[in-house]
Design a protein around this motif. Structure first.
Motif, short mmCIF file in Angstrom:
data_model
loop_
_atom_site.label_atom_id
_atom_site.label_comp_id
_atom_site.label_asym_id
_atom_site.label_seq_id
_atom_site.Cartn_x
_atom_site.Cartn_y
_atom_site.Cartn_z
N ASP A 75 0.85 -1.19 0.00
CA ASP A 75 0.00 0.00 0.00
C ASP A 75 0.89 1.24 0.00
O ASP A 75 1.53 1.56 1.01
CB ASP A 75 -0.91 0.00 1.23
N LEU A 76 0.92 1.94 -1.15
CA LEU A 76 1.71 3.16 -1.30
C LEU A 76 0.81 4.30 -1.76
O LEU A 76 1.29 5.26 -2.38
CB LEU A 76 2.84 2.93 -2.32
N ASN A 77 -0.47 4.25 -1.43
CA ASN A 77 -1.42 5.23 -1.95
C ASN A 77 -1.17 6.63 -1.40
O ASN A 77 -0.57 6.82 -0.34
CB ASN A 77 -2.85 4.78 -1.62
N SER A 78 -1.63 7.62 -2.14
CA SER A 78 -1.67 9.02 -1.68
C SER A 78 -0.30 9.55 -1.28
O SER A 78 -0.13 10.17 -0.24
CB SER A 78 -2.66 9.17 -0.52
N ASN A 79 0.69 9.29 -2.13
CA ASN A 79 2.02 9.85 -1.95
C ASN A 79 2.37 10.69 -3.16
O ASN A 79 1.48 11.15 -3.88
CB ASN A 79 3.03 8.72 -1.72
N LEU A 80 3.64 10.90 -3.41
CA LEU A 80 4.09 11.73 -4.54
C LEU A 80 4.98 10.92 -5.47
O LEU A 80 6.02 11.37 -5.93
CB LEU A 80 4.83 12.97 -4.01
N PHE A 81 4.55 9.69 -5.76
CA PHE A 81 5.27 8.85 -6.71
C PHE A 81 4.95 9.31 -8.13
O PHE A 81 3.85 9.78 -8.42
CB PHE A 81 4.86 7.38 -6.55
N TYR A 82 5.90 9.10 -9.02
CA TYR A 82 5.71 9.43 -10.44
C TYR A 82 6.44 8.39 -11.28
O TYR A 82 7.02 7.45 -10.76
CB TYR A 82 6.22 10.84 -10.74
N GLY A 83 6.37 8.57 -12.61
CA GLY A 83 6.97 7.59 -13.51
C GLY A 83 5.99 6.48 -13.82
O GLY A 83 4.79 6.57 -13.55
N LEU A 101 -2.80 -4.59 -3.95
CA LEU A 101 -1.90 -3.59 -4.52
C LEU A 101 -2.64 -2.27 -4.56
O LEU A 101 -3.64 -2.11 -5.27
CB LEU A 101 -1.46 -4.00 -5.92
N SER A 102 -2.15 -1.31 -3.79
CA SER A 102 -2.82 -0.02 -3.66
C SER A 102 -1.82 1.09 -4.01
O SER A 102 -0.94 1.41 -3.21
CB SER A 102 -3.34 0.16 -2.23
N LEU A 103 -1.97 1.64 -5.21
CA LEU A 103 -1.06 2.70 -5.68
C LEU A 103 -1.83 3.98 -6.01
O LEU A 103 -1.24 4.91 -6.56
CB LEU A 103 -0.31 2.22 -6.94
N GLU A 104 -3.09 4.05 -5.68
CA GLU A 104 -3.93 5.16 -6.12
C GLU A 104 -3.48 6.50 -5.53
O GLU A 104 -2.77 6.57 -4.54
CB GLU A 104 -5.40 4.90 -5.77
N GLU A 105 -3.94 7.56 -6.20
CA GLU A 105 -3.67 8.94 -5.80
C GLU A 105 -2.17 9.23 -5.74
O GLU A 105 -1.65 9.78 -4.78
CB GLU A 105 -4.35 9.26 -4.47
N ASN A 106 -1.48 8.82 -6.79
CA ASN A 106 -0.10 9.22 -7.06
C ASN A 106 -0.07 9.81 -8.47
O ASN A 106 -1.12 10.09 -9.05
CB ASN A 106 0.84 8.02 -6.93
N SER A 107 1.10 9.99 -9.03
CA SER A 107 1.20 10.56 -10.38
C SER A 107 1.83 9.57 -11.35
O SER A 107 2.53 9.97 -12.28
CB SER A 107 2.02 11.86 -10.34
N PHE A 108 1.58 8.28 -11.15
CA PHE A 108 2.06 7.29 -12.10
C PHE A 108 1.41 7.54 -13.46
O PHE A 108 0.23 7.91 -13.54
CB PHE A 108 1.73 5.88 -11.63
N ASN A 109 2.18 7.32 -14.53
CA ASN A 109 1.64 7.50 -15.88
C ASN A 109 1.96 6.28 -16.73
O ASN A 109 2.57 5.33 -16.26
CB ASN A 109 2.19 8.79 -16.51
N GLY A 110 1.55 6.33 -17.99
CA GLY A 110 1.83 5.24 -18.91
C GLY A 110 0.83 4.10 -18.79
O GLY A 110 -0.25 4.24 -18.22
N ARG A 111 1.19 2.96 -19.31
CA ARG A 111 0.32 1.80 -19.36
C ARG A 111 0.18 1.12 -18.00
O ARG A 111 1.08 1.21 -17.16
CB ARG A 111 0.88 0.76 -20.34
N ILE A 112 -0.90 0.40 -17.84
CA ILE A 112 -1.01 -0.56 -16.74
C ILE A 112 -0.25 -1.81 -17.19
O ILE A 112 -0.56 -2.39 -18.23
CB ILE A 112 -2.48 -0.92 -16.46
N PRO A 113 0.77 -2.23 -16.46
CA PRO A 113 1.56 -3.39 -16.92
C PRO A 113 0.70 -4.64 -17.05
O PRO A 113 -0.10 -4.97 -16.16
CB PRO A 113 2.61 -3.56 -15.81
N THR A 114 0.87 -5.35 -18.14
CA THR A 114 0.14 -6.61 -18.31
C THR A 114 0.56 -7.62 -17.25
O THR A 114 -0.21 -8.54 -16.93
CB THR A 114 0.41 -7.19 -19.70
N GLU A 115 1.77 -7.44 -16.69
CA GLU A 115 2.28 -8.38 -15.68
C GLU A 115 1.43 -8.40 -14.42
O GLU A 115 1.51 -9.35 -13.64
CB GLU A 115 3.72 -8.04 -15.34
#
Length: 330
Positions: free
Chosen positions: A158-166, A181-195
């Protein structure tokens, strides 16, 4: 003018970082075989030779400043967890931006690196193995270091609501025991990995309120135990994959506020356990009545949102007589 001088007795060869303490080199060698599985971008020798890298700082701390003073002969998994968590600390602003250090880098077992419900949680089987990392809304900044994917015993990340990017790394597939897997409310971009579709034990996937784009991977249909899927408030496009209809345990599905197009796959009618389904603010068209309103749903969907509101005499994009809330996307 040599940058590093070694004696014949020094462990100072081409594959070990020169100029470091004997203990540094010993711990480096103890971890080297475990970390060689990382992608080339995280080559251990290269990064621990850079004194500014989070990996060097973690190795230096573990070798020279860790009050627990683990012996280099300690079980490799124990050393590895301690090293990886130290890399995470240094790579994400633990010294400057974390809201609390949560006892990270203290002279205790990593199983005590927590305060309340935030931090690290260990499991008894295997004994004292890190199972959960819960660092939501904790002031983490940067990208997720690749080393985190070496913690293959993780069940909860759980890494939600931080300042991650990339981007979200394709190495996420290494966490084969992950259940949440909790990554919401960050600034991740690009595709959702098929993995992510390889994480077959996943029951909760939270990837909302970010900058993700491209299609929803069909591989998400492999997550047969998933009960919560949140992909809303991104820039996802394309159609809703029919493969999502295989997620028969799904109770919560949030796809709203994206750029999804096309019709509603008939396969979604098999999602008879849905409690909440929100798909408004897209370019989706079609008739939901046959799939959900006149179907064999075990229970009515308690919160059902779609673009089913007509406006100024223009028919709604979606027909849904059992939706609890109708929106007008246009």
């Amino acid at each position: 003018c040599c940058s590093t001088c070694c004696s014949s007795d020094d462990d100072c060869g081409p594959n070990t970082p020169g100029g470091q303490s004997e203990r540094f080199v010993q711990i480096y060698e103890a971890l080297q075989s475990s970390i060689q599985h990382l992608p080339a971008s995280a080559d251990l020798f290269t990064i621990v030779s850079d004194s500014t890298s989070p990996q060097f700082k973690a190795m230096d701390w573990l070798s020279n400043y860790d009050g627990l003073e683990l012996a280099p002969s300690t079980v490799t998994s124990v050393l590895l967890e301690r090293y990886v968590l130290a890399v995470l600390f240094y790579a994400t602003g633990g010294e400057v931006s974390w809201t609390s250090t949560l006892n990270f880098l203290s002279a205790t077992s990593v199983c005590e690196w927590f305060i309340g419900e935030a931090g690290v949680l260990c499991y008894d089987d295997p004994i004292d193995t890190v199972g959960d990392i819960s660092l939501g809304d904790s002031g983490l900044v940067g990208t997720i270091p690749d080393e985190i994917y070496l913690m293959t015993s993780l069940s909860f990340l759980d890494l939600n609501s931080n300042l991650f990017y990339g981007t979200i790394s394709t190495e996420i597939g290494m966490l084969s025991d992950l259940e949440l897997l909790s990554l919401e409310e960050n600034s991740f971009n690009g595709r959702i990995p098929t993995e992510i579709g390889e994480l077959v034990f996943l029951d909760g996937l939270y990837l909302d309120k970010m900058k993700l784009d491209n299609h929803i991977p069909t591989e998400l249909g492999n997550l047969e135990f998933l009960y919560y899927l949140s992909l809303d408030t991104n820039s996802l496009d394309g159609t809703i994959p029919s493969e999502l209809g295989r997620l028969t345990f799904l109770q919560y599905l949030f796809l709203f506020d994206n750029n999804l197009v096309g019709g509603i796959p008939t396969e979604l009618g098999a999602l008879e356990n849905l409690i909440e389904f929100e798909m408004e603010d897209n370019l989706i068209q079609g008739d939901l009545d046959a799939l959900f309103c006149n179907s064999s749903q075990l229970f009515p969907i308690e919160s059902f949102w779609s673009d089913c509101e007509s406006s100024d005499g223009v028919p709604a994009e979606v027909q849904c007589s059992c939706c609890t809330t109708c929106c007008d996307y246009l």
